[in-house]
Every structure is written in structure tokens, then in C-alpha cells.
Design a protein around this motif. Sequence first.
Motif, PDB file in Angstrom:
ATOM      1  N   ILE A 125      -3.065  -1.619   6.589  1.00  0.00           N
ATOM      2  CA  ILE A 125      -3.958  -2.456   7.399  1.00  0.00           C
ATOM      3  C   ILE A 125      -4.014  -3.870   6.824  1.00  0.00           C
ATOM      4  O   ILE A 125      -4.037  -4.044   5.596  1.00  0.00           O
ATOM      5  CB  ILE A 125      -5.375  -1.818   7.491  1.00  0.00           C
ATOM      6  CG1 ILE A 125      -6.279  -2.603   8.458  1.00  0.00           C
ATOM      7  CG2 ILE A 125      -6.018  -1.686   6.109  1.00  0.00           C
ATOM      8  CD1 ILE A 125      -7.575  -1.878   8.817  1.00  0.00           C
TER       9      ILE A 125
ATOM     10  N   THR B  41       0.796  -1.235   0.000  1.00  0.00           N
ATOM     11  CA  THR B  41       0.000   0.000   0.000  1.00  0.00           C
ATOM     12  C   THR B  41       0.828   1.285   0.000  1.00  0.00           C
ATOM     13  O   THR B  41       0.514   2.199  -0.761  1.00  0.00           O
ATOM     14  CB  THR B  41      -0.986  -0.012   1.182  1.00  0.00           C
ATOM     15  OG1 THR B  41      -1.693  -1.245   1.145  1.00  0.00           O
ATOM     16  CG2 THR B  41      -1.966   1.139   1.099  1.00  0.00           C
ATOM     17  N   PRO B  42       1.881   1.414   0.813  1.00  0.00           N
ATOM     18  CA  PRO B  42       2.590   2.703   0.842  1.00  0.00           C
ATOM     19  C   PRO B  42       3.502   2.963  -0.352  1.00  0.00           C
ATOM     20  O   PRO B  42       4.101   4.038  -0.443  1.00  0.00           O
ATOM     21  CB  PRO B  42       3.423   2.648   2.128  1.00  0.00           C
ATOM     22  CG  PRO B  42       3.253   1.327   2.719  1.00  0.00           C
ATOM     23  CD  PRO B  42       2.415   0.479   1.823  1.00  0.00           C
TER      24      PRO B  42
ATOM     25  N   ASP C 231       7.605  -2.495  12.122  1.00  0.00           N
ATOM     26  CA  ASP C 231       7.737  -3.925  12.418  1.00  0.00           C
ATOM     27  C   ASP C 231       8.812  -4.599  11.573  1.00  0.00           C
ATOM     28  O   ASP C 231       9.358  -3.999  10.647  1.00  0.00           O
ATOM     29  CB  ASP C 231       6.379  -4.627  12.214  1.00  0.00           C
ATOM     30  CG  ASP C 231       5.693  -4.264  10.893  1.00  0.00           C
ATOM     31  OD1 ASP C 231       6.327  -3.610  10.054  1.00  0.00           O
ATOM     32  OD2 ASP C 231       4.534  -4.655  10.718  1.00  0.00           O
TER      33      ASP C 231
ATOM     34  N   LYS D  70     -10.000  -4.645   0.928  1.00  0.00           N
ATOM     35  CA  LYS D  70      -9.888  -3.959   2.224  1.00  0.00           C
ATOM     36  C   LYS D  70     -11.222  -3.333   2.645  1.00  0.00           C
ATOM     37  O   LYS D  70     -11.314  -2.720   3.708  1.00  0.00           O
ATOM     38  CB  LYS D  70      -8.793  -2.874   2.162  1.00  0.00           C
ATOM     39  CG  LYS D  70      -7.371  -3.408   1.876  1.00  0.00           C
ATOM     40  CD  LYS D  70      -6.743  -4.015   3.094  1.00  0.00           C
ATOM     41  CE  LYS D  70      -5.420  -4.735   2.834  1.00  0.00           C
ATOM     42  NZ  LYS D  70      -4.293  -3.864   2.599  1.00  0.00           N
TER      43      LYS D  70
ATOM     44  N   HIS E  22      -5.191  -5.874  11.417  1.00  0.00           N
ATOM     45  CA  HIS E  22      -3.925  -5.623  12.119  1.00  0.00           C
ATOM     46  C   HIS E  22      -3.265  -4.350  11.615  1.00  0.00           C
ATOM     47  O   HIS E  22      -3.371  -3.999  10.443  1.00  0.00           O
ATOM     48  CB  HIS E  22      -2.978  -6.833  12.096  1.00  0.00           C
ATOM     49  CG  HIS E  22      -2.316  -7.170  10.803  1.00  0.00           C
ATOM     50  ND1 HIS E  22      -2.369  -8.419  10.236  1.00  0.00           N
ATOM     51  CD2 HIS E  22      -1.540  -6.430   9.968  1.00  0.00           C
ATOM     52  CE1 HIS E  22      -1.672  -8.423   9.120  1.00  0.00           C
ATOM     53  NE2 HIS E  22      -1.162  -7.244   8.926  1.00  0.00           N
TER      54      HIS E  22
HETATM   55  C1  GLP Z   1       1.830  -6.550   6.630  1.00  0.00           C
HETATM   56  C2  GLP Z   1       2.446  -5.384   7.402  1.00  0.00           C
HETATM   57  C3  GLP Z   1       1.431  -4.299   7.668  1.00  0.00           C
HETATM   58  C4  GLP Z   1       0.686  -3.971   6.391  1.00  0.00           C
HETATM   59  C5  GLP Z   1      -0.057  -5.192   5.900  1.00  0.00           C
HETATM   60  C6  GLP Z   1      -0.882  -4.936   4.659  1.00  0.00           C
HETATM   61  O1  GLP Z   1       1.207  -7.486   7.422  1.00  0.00           O
HETATM   62  N1  GLP Z   1       3.011  -5.789   8.654  1.00  0.00           N
HETATM   63  O2  GLP Z   1       2.102  -3.157   8.184  1.00  0.00           O
HETATM   64  O3  GLP Z   1      -0.202  -2.917   6.628  1.00  0.00           O
HETATM   65  O4  GLP Z   1       0.922  -6.171   5.604  1.00  0.00           O
HETATM   66  O5  GLP Z   1      -0.098  -5.038   3.508  1.00  0.00           O
HETATM   67  P1  GLP Z   1      -0.532  -4.523   2.090  1.00  0.00           P
HETATM   68  O6  GLP Z   1      -0.353  -3.054   2.114  1.00  0.00           O
HETATM   69  O7  GLP Z   1       0.439  -5.199   1.154  1.00  0.00           O
HETATM   70  O8  GLP Z   1      -1.936  -4.944   1.889  1.00  0.00           O
END
Ligand code: GLP
Length: 240
Positions: free
Chosen positions: A131, A38-39, A66, A200, A136
Motif C-alpha cells: 500500500i 514490503t513484500p 504494475d 503506514k 494506492h
Molecule cells: C509502489 C508500488 C506499490 C507498493 C508501494 C509501497 O508505489 N506500486 O505496489 O505497494 O510502492 O511500497 P513499499 O512497500 O516500498 O512501501
Amino acid sequence: MKVIIESKEKANKLAAEQYVKLLNSKPDCVLGLATGSTPLGLYAELIRLNKEGIISFSKCSSFNLDEYIGLDGTHDQSYRYFMNTNLFDHVDIRKDHTFVPSGSCKSDEEAALYDEAIEKAGGVDLQLLGIGHNGHIGFNEPLTPFESKTHIEKLTDSTREANKRFFASIDEVPTHAITMGIGTIMKSKIIILVAFGEDKAEIMKKTIEGKPTISVPASLLQLHTDVTVYLDPEAASLLS
Ligand code: GLP
């Protein structure tokens, strides 16, 4: 919670504006950073702004949310590697001012030292979050205590399943992670949560419209005073 619904591109630009404002008013600020797919668009925007001289990271420091236990920073699925390749290597941040929890951490006592380091640096000014499908944030799985500090978390099967796309097989996905706690995240002065895509939508409805509960860690952000949630129309599709 302020909720902004825009195309991915526009949402990334608007989120990036929060960084422009902060970095220009407080160059030595402390950024809380996140990984995940996402970022990536936001990081690309921050890199562009840095290259164009609109923002500088030269005086700021950063603390990531993390890291997988058992992966060192050279592993291509470690979050340290992710941050280097997707942001730090492309901007003027000082690498020795960037912190990612250690994947070799052995205990919660050791993990909690990360909170002390954050506080010593002045506390996180702006925390970025993605998320997970179960709500989480960082790697705080459902039922993580509200006051939790940085700690070691056993990953749920669904989280390991969701993240196996980055590994050769599910067996290679680490079983544990070290993550800032909910309490650590809640101490950040400003929080941004970004979520894109239809997958999501359900968790964003629970996060924004459900009762705050440790069963949906992200819903606890309703109790923070300065949270902006950036959604694309797909992630917002179930909001009333
Ligand atoms: C992992 C990370 C999170 C993140 C999540 C969602 O579990 N620890 O910080 O938000 O993935 O990832 P994505 O953005 O790829 O859906």
C-alpha cells in the motif's frame, strides 16, 4: 477484512502459509504479485520454502500488478527487474509463465489486454498487495474508478516523492505507470495486503476503519469477500 497483527517475521511466515496451501492444492494456480520493499521478507520466505521442497512454482503462472512507463525490463528500477532479482531467479517458476505489464504500453486500450490475458489464464487466485501512503494499491492513485481495468496512471507528486529513494533524482522517477485497475484487483479470488511500519499507520486506519471510498483506493478492499491484511504492531498502532 481479516486483520492479523504480528511481528514482521511472523506475518511473513503466516502470509507464506497461504501460498503453501494454494500451491499444494492447486499447483497450476495464478499468482498476482507485487513490488515495493514490503513484500521482500515474504519473497525471501517463499524462496526458502521452495528450496526446501515445501512448495513448487513449476506449474503456476504469475501476473504482476504494475510497471513504470518508459522503463524496460533491464532497467534496475523496473518492476520486471525487481521480480527477477527478488523472486523469479531464485525459485522454480517458468519465466515464460511470469507476466509484468509492459512499460512500453501506449494506450489504455492496449493496457486492458492484460485483463484479457489474466482471464484467459483462469483469473488470479491469490493477489498480493502493498500500500502507498495515499492508499494506492498497485499504482491506482486516489479517485481511480472502482471498475477500472489495467490502465495507464499519472503518478501523484507524493508517490513520485516516496519512490525517488530508488532513483538518482526526482527527475528520473517516471511520471506514469501501467497498473492493474481496481476492478482487475477486485476480481482476484483471494487478496493479501501487507503493510509494515509506523509510516503506514494512518493509511491503514483509513483502509480498515474508514468508509470504503475511491479517495482511499485500499479501503475498497472492504467490499471484497476474502481479504487478509497482515500488519506489524507499528502499522496497526492507530487502529481502534
Ligand atoms: C509502489 C508500488 C506499490 C507498493 C508501494 C509501497 O508505489 N506500486 O505496489 O505497494 O510502492 O511500497 P513499499 O512497500 O516500498 O512501501
